[in-house]
Design a protein around this motif. Structure first.
Motif, PDB file in Angstrom:
ATOM      1  N   PHE A 189       0.880  -1.169  -0.061  1.00 37.74           N
ATOM      2  CA  PHE A 189      -0.001  -0.039  -0.019  1.00 37.74           C
ATOM      3  C   PHE A 189       0.868   1.338  -0.047  1.00 37.74           C
ATOM      4  CE2 PHE A 189      -3.556  -2.698   1.843  1.00 37.74           C
ATOM      5  CZ  PHE A 189      -4.285  -2.533   0.799  1.00 37.74           C
ATOM      6  N   THR A 190       2.321   1.397   0.808  1.00 38.48           N
ATOM      7  CA  THR A 190       3.091   2.319   0.711  1.00 38.48           C
ATOM      8  C   THR A 190       3.400   2.738  -0.608  1.00 38.48           C
ATOM      9  OG1 THR A 190       3.536   1.831   2.984  1.00 38.48           O
ATOM     10  CG2 THR A 190       5.083   3.289   1.718  1.00 38.48           C
ATOM     11  N   VAL A 191       3.936   1.653  -1.319  1.00 40.73           N
ATOM     12  CA  VAL A 191       4.583   1.717  -2.697  1.00 40.73           C
ATOM     13  C   VAL A 191       3.391   2.365  -3.713  1.00 40.73           C
ATOM     14  CG1 VAL A 191       5.364   0.547  -4.887  1.00 40.73           C
ATOM     15  CG2 VAL A 191       6.127   0.265  -2.566  1.00 40.73           C
ATOM     16  N   MET A 192       2.016   1.761  -3.699  1.00 38.79           N
ATOM     17  CA  MET A 192       1.053   2.046  -4.576  1.00 38.79           C
ATOM     18  C   MET A 192       0.336   3.249  -4.158  1.00 38.79           C
ATOM     19  SD  MET A 192       1.296  -0.058  -6.974  1.00 38.79           S
ATOM     20  CE  MET A 192       2.338  -1.536  -7.372  1.00 38.79           C
ATOM     21  N   SER A 193       0.223   3.742  -3.008  1.00 42.71           N
ATOM     22  CA  SER A 193      -0.182   4.982  -2.612  1.00 42.71           C
ATOM     23  C   SER A 193       0.545   6.216  -2.997  1.00 42.71           C
ATOM     24  CB  SER A 193      -0.373   5.113  -1.084  1.00 42.71           C
ATOM     25  OG  SER A 193      -1.275   4.113  -0.684  1.00 42.71           O
ATOM     26  N   ALA A 194       2.015   6.138  -3.081  1.00 48.38           N
ATOM     27  CA  ALA A 194       2.720   7.063  -3.275  1.00 48.38           C
ATOM     28  C   ALA A 194       2.675   8.059  -5.009  1.00 48.38           C
ATOM     29  CB  ALA A 194       4.269   6.787  -3.426  1.00 48.38           C
TER      30      ALA A 194
END
Length: 578
Positions: free
Chosen positions: A345-350
């Motif tokens: 989620f961190t990678v795709m939320s950026a």
């Protein structure tokens, strides 16, 4: 200091009173010194100089007396004697004789007045000697000349001219001695006049110098006092200004030192309380920012009526999902699963945040986000969503390499990939939920369509599918290709769906060939020319081996050859599952 604990009004009044006191002290001191100079000057002009003038006139009266005496002798020596003229000369003689004593007495009075005046620093001993010498000179003159005068008059009356001449010479000698004594006294008196004049000049200079020093000192003290008090006022103001700029910059960790108890001190204390409240609100905002998108939080703070009333807006919705997650998560521990999901989620939320999107919620391994007013302009929302999908797809290779390390295994048991669906349309925005808990979200057909398009990627073997409205809004700003005319679950009217191939100008020659062959095959497919469609789709596969949509269409053509479509078929495909 008690001074700085006073109110601003009292400080200003204190500065004014202090300056007034300094001014009064300076004025009084100048007046006192000027008065002293005035006393000395008055003594010089009304006593020293008149005393010296009296002595000078005593000399003159002595000469006038001698002249009158000679005229008396001349009147007696005439034949016949002019008694009337003689009497007139006698009166002149007696008048001059009396004036000598008057001038001497006046000089003595002035000198005694100087001696008696204790306000002036005169040489009283020297003045007393001068006064005694004047008295002695007058007494001796009177004593020596009275006898000679009577003798002279008798000799003149007896016509003893030779004896009278000798007596007259003796009288002249006595007069010369008197004049010499008076001249000597005048010389000493002149010295005293010079001394008094020097004192007047010295005191006057001292008065000027001291007045100047006191004035400068008063100015320095007044300035220092004003600077001290004003710095006690301005320093808290500067601190308050610096703190305001920190708050303006969004930094709430610096409190202001309260150094006074005046109105500014109270303002600084209130400012510190405000900062503490802002810091508390910021912590709340940061905390809720982990659960609610910061843009939504800020939007609800700026316009709370939006959450209460709700609005209908045209917005672009995106759903993204991680394929293969279910199989991958079956053998994972809860801690490992949370670790992987948080990283994912961190990678795709950026990319969503970088392209000004709003993350609505996380649903399992899916992410729901949207673009639209008031967060972005309506004419750029579809493009931003498309760019976000491309950026998210670009992160997949790196993510695929990172997952084994996160899981502590050599290789992934099943491949994982990303599926994204994007749709644009009118939705309802507002707070949805119960009285106990609400969520600011979007609802409408566009939301359902975006979710179905994300799932439709499994059918076509694609990553990014977008609706017709989204494609029309993007235009030529991204590289698109039409995939199919599709009717998803919940919709009765089919519409074209498109795949996002990349940024404008990004496709290479094989991709251009793929798009051309696929468009040719799609046209033949919709016209039920299945042989032509098969040839075009096979050509597309030769340009891009493994192209999912081409394979899906070939499989569908094989199905239609076994079971031909109805005569009124319009080339659309209906998805029966979500």
């Amino acid at each position: 200091m008690p001074l700085f604990n006073q109110s601003i009004r009292r400080k200003i009044v204190g500065i004014a009173l202090g300056l007034i006191v300094l001014m009064l002290v300076t004025s009084i001191l100048s007046m006192v010194m000027s008065s002293q100079v005035g006393i000395l000057l008055d003594e010089l002009t009304n006593r020293y100089i008149p005393a010296y003038g009296d002595l000078a006139r005593a000399n003159i009266r002595s000469l006038e007396r001698a002249v009158a005496l000679r005229r008396m002798v001349m009147m007696k020596m005439q034949s016949p004697t002019d008694e009337e003229a003689y009497a007139a000369r006698l009166r002149e003689f007696e008048d001059a004789d009396r004036k000598i004593e008057q001038e001497a007495e006046s000089a003595r009075k002035h000198i005694n007045a100087i001696i008696d005046d204790t306000r002036t620093p005169s040489d009283n001993a020297a003045l007393a000697r001068i006064e005694t010498r004047i008295e002695t000179a007058v007494i001796e003159l009177r004593r020596d000349q009275n006898e000679d005068h009577a003798k002279l008059l008798k000799q003149i009356d007896a016509q003893q001219m030779t004896e009278a001449r000798n007596t007259l010479e003796h009288i002249d000698a006595l007069r010369d001695q008197f004049n010499q004594k008076i001249d000597a006294i005048r010389a000493d008196m002149l010295k005293q006049v010079f001394v008094s004049t020097s004192q007047v000049i010295r005191h006057q200079r001292q008065a000027i110098i001291i007045s100047g020093i006191v004035t400068v000192l008063a100015a320095v003290v007044g300035f220092a006092f004003a600077l001290l008090v004003s710095s006690g006022i301005t320093r808290p103001v500067r601190l308050l200004l610096a703190g305001t700029r920190e708050v303006e910059a969004g930094r709430f960790d610096k409190a202001i030192t309260v150094s006074t108890q005046d109105e500014i001190g109270e303002l600084a204390a209130a400012f510190n309380r405000m900062i503490e409240q802002l810091r508390h609100n910021e912590r709340i905002r940061e905390t809720f920012g982990r659960y609610i998108d910061p843009k939504v939080v800020q939007g609800l703070i700026d316009r709370p009526e939006v959450a209460i009333d709700g609005q209908r807006r045209v917005m672009t919705i995106m759903f993204s999902d991680m394929s293969g997650f279910t199989s991958m998560s079956e053998g994972m521990t809860p801690r490992g699963l949370v670790k992987v999901m948080n990283h994912y989620f961190t990678v795709m939320s950026a990319p969503i945040r970088n392209n000004r999107g709003v993350i609505d919620k996380y649903i399992g391994d899916a992410i729901m986000s949207y673009w639209g007013p008031p967060f972005v302009e309506e004419d750029e929302q579809a493009l931003l969503a498309g760019l976000t999908a491309i950026d998210m797809a670009d992160e997949v290779p790196a993510l695929q390499k990172q997952l084994p390390d996160l899981l502590g295994i050599r290789a992934m048991p099943v491949p994982c990939d990303l599926r994204i669906g994007i749709a644009t349309g009118e939705v309802l925005t507002g707070s949805i939920g119960s009285e106990l808990m609400m969520s600011f979200t979007v609802m409408g057909d566009a939301v359902n369509l975006a979710s179905r398009l994300e799932a439709a990627n499994k059918v076509y073997g694609t990553r990014i599918l977008i609706s017709q409205a989204t494609a029309e809004a993007i235009g030529a700003r991204l590289e698109l290709r039409e995939i199919d005319r599709l009717a998803v679950v919940g919709q009765s009217v089919p519409q074209p769906v498109f795949e996002v191939m990349g940024r404008a100008g990004a496709p290479n020659p094989p991709q251009e060939s793929l798009r051309a062959y696929y468009a040719e095959g799609l046209a033949a497919y919709r016209a039920c020319r299945f042989d032509e469609a098969r040839s075009a789709f096979n050509a597309a596969l030769e340009s891009a081996p493994g192209d999912g949509p081409s394979r899906a269409m070939l499989a569908r053509i094989a199905q239609f050859e076994a079971n031909p479509p109805a005569a009124d078929w319009n080339g659309a495909w209906r998805l029966e599952s979500k």
